[in-house]
Each structure stands twice: as structure tokens, then as C-alpha cells.
Design an enzyme around this catalytic site. Structure first.
Site, mmCIF file in Angstrom:
data_model
loop_
_atom_site.group_PDB
_atom_site.id
_atom_site.type_symbol
_atom_site.label_atom_id
_atom_site.label_comp_id
_atom_site.label_asym_id
_atom_site.label_seq_id
_atom_site.Cartn_x
_atom_site.Cartn_y
_atom_site.Cartn_z
ATOM 1 N N HIS A 115 -13.016 10.597 11.368
ATOM 2 C CA HIS A 115 -12.393 11.910 11.144
ATOM 3 C C HIS A 115 -12.911 12.458 9.820
ATOM 4 O O HIS A 115 -12.946 11.734 8.828
ATOM 5 C CB HIS A 115 -10.867 11.786 11.115
ATOM 6 N N ARG A 143 -15.451 12.073 20.916
ATOM 7 C CA ARG A 143 -14.254 12.618 21.570
ATOM 8 C C ARG A 143 -13.977 14.046 21.109
ATOM 9 O O ARG A 143 -14.042 14.351 19.913
ATOM 10 C CB ARG A 143 -13.056 11.730 21.215
ATOM 11 N N ARG A 162 -16.610 16.883 15.351
ATOM 12 C CA ARG A 162 -16.189 16.017 14.246
ATOM 13 C C ARG A 162 -17.313 15.252 13.581
ATOM 14 O O ARG A 162 -17.352 15.111 12.364
ATOM 15 C CB ARG A 162 -15.187 14.991 14.783
ATOM 16 N N GLU A 221 -8.797 23.585 17.723
ATOM 17 C CA GLU A 221 -9.390 22.573 16.840
ATOM 18 C C GLU A 221 -10.890 22.563 17.077
ATOM 19 O O GLU A 221 -11.410 23.277 17.939
ATOM 20 C CB GLU A 221 -8.771 21.196 17.114
ATOM 21 N N HIS A 261 -11.385 6.695 12.783
ATOM 22 C CA HIS A 261 -10.222 7.373 13.360
ATOM 23 C C HIS A 261 -9.963 7.005 14.815
ATOM 24 O O HIS A 261 -8.851 6.674 15.189
ATOM 25 C CB HIS A 261 -10.453 8.878 13.230
HETATM 26 C C1 LIG Z 1 -3.362 9.623 12.131
HETATM 27 C C2 LIG Z 1 -3.770 9.899 13.542
HETATM 28 C C3 LIG Z 1 -3.698 11.186 14.047
HETATM 29 C C4 LIG Z 1 -4.070 11.452 15.369
HETATM 30 N N1 LIG Z 1 -3.940 12.726 15.857
HETATM 31 C C5 LIG Z 1 -4.205 12.955 17.178
HETATM 32 C C6 LIG Z 1 -3.941 14.219 17.758
HETATM 33 O O1 LIG Z 1 -3.452 15.145 17.104
HETATM 34 N N2 LIG Z 1 -4.231 14.388 19.074
HETATM 35 C C7 LIG Z 1 -4.754 13.397 19.853
HETATM 36 O O2 LIG Z 1 -5.000 13.617 21.042
HETATM 37 N N3 LIG Z 1 -5.000 12.187 19.308
HETATM 38 C C8 LIG Z 1 -4.720 11.938 18.018
HETATM 39 N N4 LIG Z 1 -4.951 10.692 17.492
HETATM 40 C C9 LIG Z 1 -5.437 9.631 18.379
HETATM 41 C C10 LIG Z 1 -4.303 9.193 19.304
HETATM 42 O O3 LIG Z 1 -3.115 9.150 18.561
HETATM 43 C C11 LIG Z 1 -4.556 7.818 19.894
HETATM 44 O O4 LIG Z 1 -5.849 7.730 20.423
HETATM 45 C C12 LIG Z 1 -3.559 7.531 21.010
HETATM 46 O O5 LIG Z 1 -2.255 7.752 20.553
HETATM 47 C C13 LIG Z 1 -3.698 6.079 21.463
HETATM 48 O O6 LIG Z 1 -2.639 5.778 22.324
HETATM 49 P P1 LIG Z 1 -2.565 4.344 22.969
HETATM 50 O O7 LIG Z 1 -1.341 4.316 23.790
HETATM 51 O O8 LIG Z 1 -3.843 4.019 23.621
HETATM 52 O O9 LIG Z 1 -2.435 3.333 21.726
HETATM 53 P P2 LIG Z 1 -1.389 3.308 20.523
HETATM 54 O O10 LIG Z 1 -0.567 4.504 20.476
HETATM 55 O O11 LIG Z 1 -2.112 2.926 19.296
HETATM 56 O O12 LIG Z 1 -0.430 2.086 20.932
HETATM 57 C C14 LIG Z 1 -0.886 0.756 20.860
HETATM 58 C C15 LIG Z 1 0.269 -0.183 21.121
HETATM 59 O O13 LIG Z 1 -0.244 -1.494 21.318
HETATM 60 C C16 LIG Z 1 0.517 -2.422 20.562
HETATM 61 N N5 LIG Z 1 -0.337 -3.573 20.306
HETATM 62 C C17 LIG Z 1 -1.516 -3.644 19.645
HETATM 63 N N6 LIG Z 1 -1.983 -4.912 19.677
HETATM 64 C C18 LIG Z 1 -1.090 -5.648 20.370
HETATM 65 C C19 LIG Z 1 -0.998 -7.006 20.738
HETATM 66 N N7 LIG Z 1 -1.948 -7.909 20.401
HETATM 67 N N8 LIG Z 1 0.078 -7.422 21.454
HETATM 68 C C20 LIG Z 1 1.065 -6.551 21.808
HETATM 69 N N9 LIG Z 1 1.035 -5.236 21.491
HETATM 70 C C21 LIG Z 1 -0.035 -4.794 20.784
HETATM 71 C C22 LIG Z 1 0.934 -1.653 19.343
HETATM 72 O O14 LIG Z 1 2.041 -2.300 18.744
HETATM 73 C C23 LIG Z 1 1.276 -0.306 19.988
HETATM 74 O O15 LIG Z 1 2.564 -0.366 20.543
HETATM 75 C C24 LIG Z 1 -4.568 10.402 16.181
HETATM 76 C C25 LIG Z 1 -4.653 9.118 15.672
HETATM 77 C C26 LIG Z 1 -4.242 8.851 14.370
HETATM 78 C C27 LIG Z 1 -4.334 7.449 13.852
#
Ligand SMILES: Cc1cc2nc3c(=O)[nH]c(=O)nc-3n(C[C@H](O)[C@H](O)[C@H](O)COP(=O)(O)OP(=O)(O)OC[C@H]3O[C@@H](n4cnc5c(N)ncnc54)[C@H](O)[C@@H]3O)c2cc1C
Length: 537
Positions: free
Chosen positions: A228, A373, A274, A112, A338
Site C-alpha cells: 500500500h 489487486r 497502487r 479509489e 498490505h
Molecule cells: C489496514 C487494512 C485496511 C484494508 N482496507 C481494505 C478496504 O478498504 N477494502 C478492501 O476490500 N480490503 C481492505 N483490506 C484488505 C481486506 O481487509 C482483507 O483482504 C480481507 O479482510 C481478508 O479477509 P479474510 O477473511 O480472507 O481474512 P482475515 O479477515 O484476515 O481473517 C483471517 C482469520 O483467520 C484467523 N487465523 C489466522 N491464522 C489462523 C490459524 N493458524 N488458526 C486459526 N485461525 C487463524 C484470524 O484469527 C482471523 O480470524 C485492508 C486490509 C488492511 C490490513
């Protein structure tokens, strides 16, 4: 209702689940999700997870690419932790059942933007996040000490004697549940919903950052939001992500005349960092007529040797629903918010500036991504820093134990659901906020526009606060107040950084300035913005 657990994890994405699996070895864990368990940024991650599994040289190159993409602002010890812990964390994930794509038994790797070589593992073509989430959830559900609680929103942290001792959770009926914990982890993910154009799902409203700000914790790097370059640009259709892996497999960016234009903007062409590609798309679209931008397309029609429908089944299916095909059509694209580089400031072990409170994943700011990032580093971030935060929570917990059973504080009634009139006003405030953030703190920024934007954000925050006192409630009201809180921190930080670096581009300060190199913004509501170097305090 009041409960006590050893460890409270707010968020069930990759960071929260990974942390829970370590925490469960040392105590009881409650994992809270705002919606159904899988609904998260993690679930929608398409392209893959970057990891250097080929030994020291490979790890060193991954570090180099991460530092380069971060544009002089990566806190290098955090990046070292990411790339060095990464292989172990991905091996562990595979042991728990995550299935990455293989060819003749060997893991397949793609490339990528800004990666010097192919190192991105993927699953089911373009469903990497969903597969990782599935494997982690299955492992967590097998664990008897992990309790998963869905459809609850953390609406405030409980702070006693300067220490976070749990959180109040709101359920969909407006009831409040107080959960006491020896240590609390924010793993609430990103904040894309703060912008009118975003690839993020509805849960990504920046709640964890708002909770931390309200409790008095420091947040950092709030001016750095990654846009993005290629979200689907069809009227009335959500900004569905068109993964960078498409460009990794040879997709070209073309203007309305069919001309490939990236050579005018960067030698790495479509695989430039990006922020560069995203700005190039905006500039190219406005190059002929500033007021009437032309459409920019992703074009894979010349790609040979890849079965696009097999390689990108999810993207192909989504496009087919809108009458488009990767192999036959040019796909209209534009940038969208993003990934948040900024967030709750932590050390390398997830410790925030408040005792008892930890943060990991997209909600946190470790400095690992600097100003921009590197693609596919954030799933790895969730694994690595989720595990590190959990280890710190366990190590620090004895210091906290015993205190959480203190006096039984009465719990307020919680917010009742807003009446119809208030719901409309809240929705209106949120829409204005999102448009204002896109206009004033989006891809191309400039001082006067940002100052106007900051005033508008403050006015909207004021409107929401005054409503909150009497009538707002439920999830929407709480999210809206939190979003305005986060937006104010973003606005103040963006105005303070008088230079352009990584994702933060200001036309009034269009170049990097040496005095801002390795200098991070830190924001608290009591002090506002100050500058600091990570690791020196
Ligand atoms: C469309 C898309 C494609 C992507 N593609 C990639 C990729 O290919 N590779 C890569 O490395 N990254 C990618 N990313 C980025 C990556 O997915 C995220 O940065 C990463 O998954 C974040 O993980 P996390 O556990 O921090 O948060 P998340 O996976 O967003 O989880 C957040 C959690 O917190 C909960 N939550 C939120 N607020 C509250 C609250 N007030 N009370 C209780 N629970 C709450 C939500 O319900 C959820 O369960 C992508 C992102 C998107 C949107």
C-alpha cells in the site's frame, strides 16, 4: 481432545464467516480464530467494498477496471464471478444488518485508485471492515449450528489417504485439540507480518498457506504482494493505514519541498494503480539523494467541501493521538506490505489441489487479482468466494462423509511453550526474516539481491527447523516455522518470474515479457516452481 464436526472453518474474517453462514444450512460448523473473534484484516479495512450495483454496464466496467489493475494476469472467469456475484452478496450482507453510509437514503459511493467511477461503499466513514465483521458475527452467533472458537491456532492439517479430514488446533496453554471434519476451509487471511513494514495485524502470518504447503497442496502467484502506498511513517509508530479513500477525496502526494510529483509518474496521478503510486513514492523519496531519502507527505490541506473529521473519523482519531490533523498537517507516509495476491491455489469454487481442503479470501489464489489487486476488491472477494467455497464444500461433502470417524489416532502432546532462551531465538529469527523479506522481496527487487535474500531465508528456515525438533513450541514457534515456509515459496516464485508485472518489479527485468502474460507460478515443496495457465489444467 477429539471432536467431529461437519465443516471446519479456519478463520473468522469476512471469508470464513460468510462461508459459515452457508455451511450451517447443511451441517454443524466450527469457526476457529487465532485471537479474539474480530481480530483480522477484515476488522481493519477502512476504505470500503467495491461493488457494481447499477446493472450490466456497471458490472462490465467493474470487470474492466479489475482486469486493467491486474496487469495481464487476472484469470478472467474469476473476475467475472467476483463482479457478477458481488451485488447479490452485498445485498445479502445488508439484509443481515450491515449499515453502509447513506445520504438522503441513497448509498454513498467513493472512488479509489484505478477505479473508473465511484463504486465503493463505506461504513461509519472509515470503519467498513469492522461494521461488516460485526454484522456477520452477529448473524453467525444467532445460528445454533455455528460454534465460534477463539484463541486457537490451527497448527497442522490432518491428511488421511490423500484427503484432508480436519486439523489439529493448539490452544494458548499448549494443549492440542483434534477436530475431524467432512470438509475444511482455510480462511486464515493474509501474511503481511512476513515483512518488517506492514499494515496487517499480528494474526496475519500466512498460516493457512504454510498449512497447505506442509500438507502438499499447490500455492500460486506467490511473487505478488501488494504494497500500500500510504501507511503512516512516524518513527516507533505501527504502519497505520491511510486509506486510498483519502486520495479519492482529493489528497495529494507532495515531497519535502511541497511539490506535487505524481504527474511525473502516471497520468492518473494519485489515483494510479497502487503499485505505480507505491514505487513513485520510493523513487521520489530517493530522487535527490539515494542514501538519504526525503520524506513524502499526504496533503489534504487544500481539500474543500468535505468534513475530514466526519468522513474519516477513525483515521482522524489515530492521527490526533500523534498530534496530527488531516485538515491542518502534511501527513508523512511510506509504502508497507498490505495484501497478498498469491496464496493457496483454488478453482472458482474454493477447491484446492487436495481433496477435502478448500480456501477462500486473502489466503486463496483464484487469479482474481492477477498481478495487482484493484482497491477494495478484497472484501468483496471474501464474500463472493467464501459463499462459493461453502457451496462446493456442501456439494462435495457426501463424497467424504463417513470416513472421518476412522480409527482413533493418538494425538501428540502438542508443542509445549518455548523456554525463555528459545523464545528469544525464535523472535530473533522472525525479525531477521521480516527485514530480509522487506529488503530483498519488497517493492523494488533485483536478481542478485533476491538470490542473497533467498539464501538468508533458507538459512533462517533451517535454524527454525532444527530448533523445532527439540524446543520450539506454542504459537510463536509454529508461526515462525510457517512464515519461513511461506517466505521460501515467495522467494522461489519471485526469482522465477524474470519480468516486471503489477506488484512484482525487478530492476534487472524492468518490463513485462510476452512469454509471461497469463502465465502463473505454481509452487509445491516437492517440485518447486513451475509455470502454468489457469483454467488449462
Ligand atoms: C489496514 C487494512 C485496511 C484494508 N482496507 C481494505 C478496504 O478498504 N477494502 C478492501 O476490500 N480490503 C481492505 N483490506 C484488505 C481486506 O481487509 C482483507 O483482504 C480481507 O479482510 C481478508 O479477509 P479474510 O477473511 O480472507 O481474512 P482475515 O479477515 O484476515 O481473517 C483471517 C482469520 O483467520 C484467523 N487465523 C489466522 N491464522 C489462523 C490459524 N493458524 N488458526 C486459526 N485461525 C487463524 C484470524 O484469527 C482471523 O480470524 C485492508 C486490509 C488492511 C490490513
Amino acid at each position: 481432545m477429539k471432536r467431529a464436526v461437519d465443516f471446519l472453518v479456519l478463520g473468522a474474517g469476512i471469508a470464513g464467516l460468510r462461508a459459515a453462514l452457508t455451511l450451517a444450512k447443511s451441517g454443524t460448523v466450527m469457526v476457529v480464530a487465532k485471537e479474539a473473534g474480530q481480530e483480522s484484516n477484515t476488522h481493519y479495512a477502512q476504505g470500503g467494498i467495491a461493488v457494481a450495483m447499477g446493472g450490466d454496464e456497471d458490472v462490465a466496467l467493474h470487470l474492466e477496471d479489475t482486469l486493467m489493475a491486474g496487469d495481464g494476469l487476472v484469470f478472467s472467469p474469476a473476475a467475472v464471478a467476483l463482479v457478477e456475484d458481488g451485488p447479490l452478496r452485498v445485498d445479502e450482507l445488508m439484509e443481515w444488518g450491515a449499515r453502509f453510509d447513506r445520504e438522503d437514503g441513497e448509498l454513498m459511493r467513493t472512488r479509489e485508485g484505478a477505479h473508473s467511477l465511484p463504486r465503493i461503499l463505506h461504513a461509519f466513514g472509515d470503519a467498513t471492515g469492522a461494521e461488516i465483521g460485526r454484522a456477520l458475527r452477529a448473524e453467525a452467533l444467532r445460528h445454533e449450528r455455528i460454534e465460534m472458537v477463539e484463541w486457537r491456532m490451527a497448527r497442522s492439517l490432518m491428511v488421511r489417504d490423500g484427503r484432508v479430514v480436519g486439523a489439529d488446533l493448539l490452544d494458548h496453554d499448549g494443549g492440542t485439540h483434534r477436530v475431524l471434519a467432512r470438509a475444511t476451509l482455510l480462511a486464515t487471511g493474509g501474511a503481511g507480518q512476513i515483512y518488517s513494514e506492514t499494515t496487517n495485524p499480528a494474526v496475519a502470518t500466512g498460516d493457512g498457506i504454510a498449512l497447505a504447503l506442509e500438507a502438499g497442496a499447490e500455492v500460486a502467484d506467490m511473487e505478488f504482494y501488494q504494497f500500500h502506498p500510504t501507511a503512516l511513517n512516524l518513527p516507533g509508530v505501527p504502519r497505520f493505514l491511510l486509506s486510498e479513500a483519502l486520495r479519492g477525496e482529493g489528497a495529494e502526494l507532495v515531497n519535502e519541498a511541497g511539490e506535487r510529483f505524481m504527474e511525473r509518474y502516471h497520468p492518473m496521478l494519485e489515483l494510479a494503480p497502487r503499485d505505480v503510486v507505491a514505487r513513485a513514492i520510493v523513487r521520489e523519496s530517493r530522487s535527490a539523494d539515494e542514501t538519504n531519502p526525503q520524506t513524502i507527505y499526504l496533503d489534504m490541506r487544500r481539500v474543500r467541501g468535505v468534513n475530514l473529521r466526519e468522513r474519516f473519523p477513525g483515521i482522524s482519531a489515530f492521527l490526533a493521538r500523534h498530534g496530527l490533523s488531516l485538515a491542518e498537517d502534511r501527513i508523512p507516509v511510506s509504502p508497507a506490505a498490505h495484501y497478498f495476491m498469491g496464496g493457496v491455489r483454488t478453482d472458482l469454487h474454493g477447491r484446492t489441489t487436495l481433496s477435502g481442503l478448500y480456501a477462500a479470501g486473502e489466503v486463496a489464489a483464484t487469479g482474481v487479482h492477477g498481478a495487482n489487486r484493484l482497491a477494495s476488491n478484497s472484501l468483496l472477494e471474501g464474500l463472493v468466494f467464501g459463499a462459493r467455497a461453502a457451496e462446493a464444500m456442501v456439494a462435495d461433502a457426501p463424497l467424504c462423509s463417513g470416513k472421518v470417524d476412522g480409527k482413533d489416532e493418538s494425538v501428540g502432546q502438542g508443542f509445549v511453550e518455548a523456554n525463555d532462551g528459545a523464545s528469544v531465538r525464535i523472535a530473533d529469527c522472525v525479525e531477521r526474516l521480516r527485514r530480509c523479506m522487506w529488503r530483498s522481496f519488497g517493492l523494488l527487487r533485483e536478481g542478485a539481491g533476491m538470490r542473497r535474500g533467498a539464501d538468508e531465508v533458507a538459512a533462517i528456515a533451517g535454524e527454525l527447523e532444527s530448533m523445532r525438533a527439540v524446543e520450539t513450541g506454542g504459537r510463536a514457534g509454529n508461526e515462525a516455522v510457517g512464515m519461513a515456509r511461506v517466505a521460501r515459496a515467495m522467494a522461489a516464485s519471485a526469482l522465477a518470474r524474470e519480468e516486471s508485472r503489477g506488484a512484482h518489479f525487478r530492476s534487472d527485468f524492468p518490463t513485462k515479457r510476452v512469454e509471461f502474460a497469463r502465465v502463473h507460478t505454481v509452487f509445491t515443496e516437492s517440485v518447486g516452481v513451475r509455470f502454468t495457465s489457469f483454467g488449462e489444467e
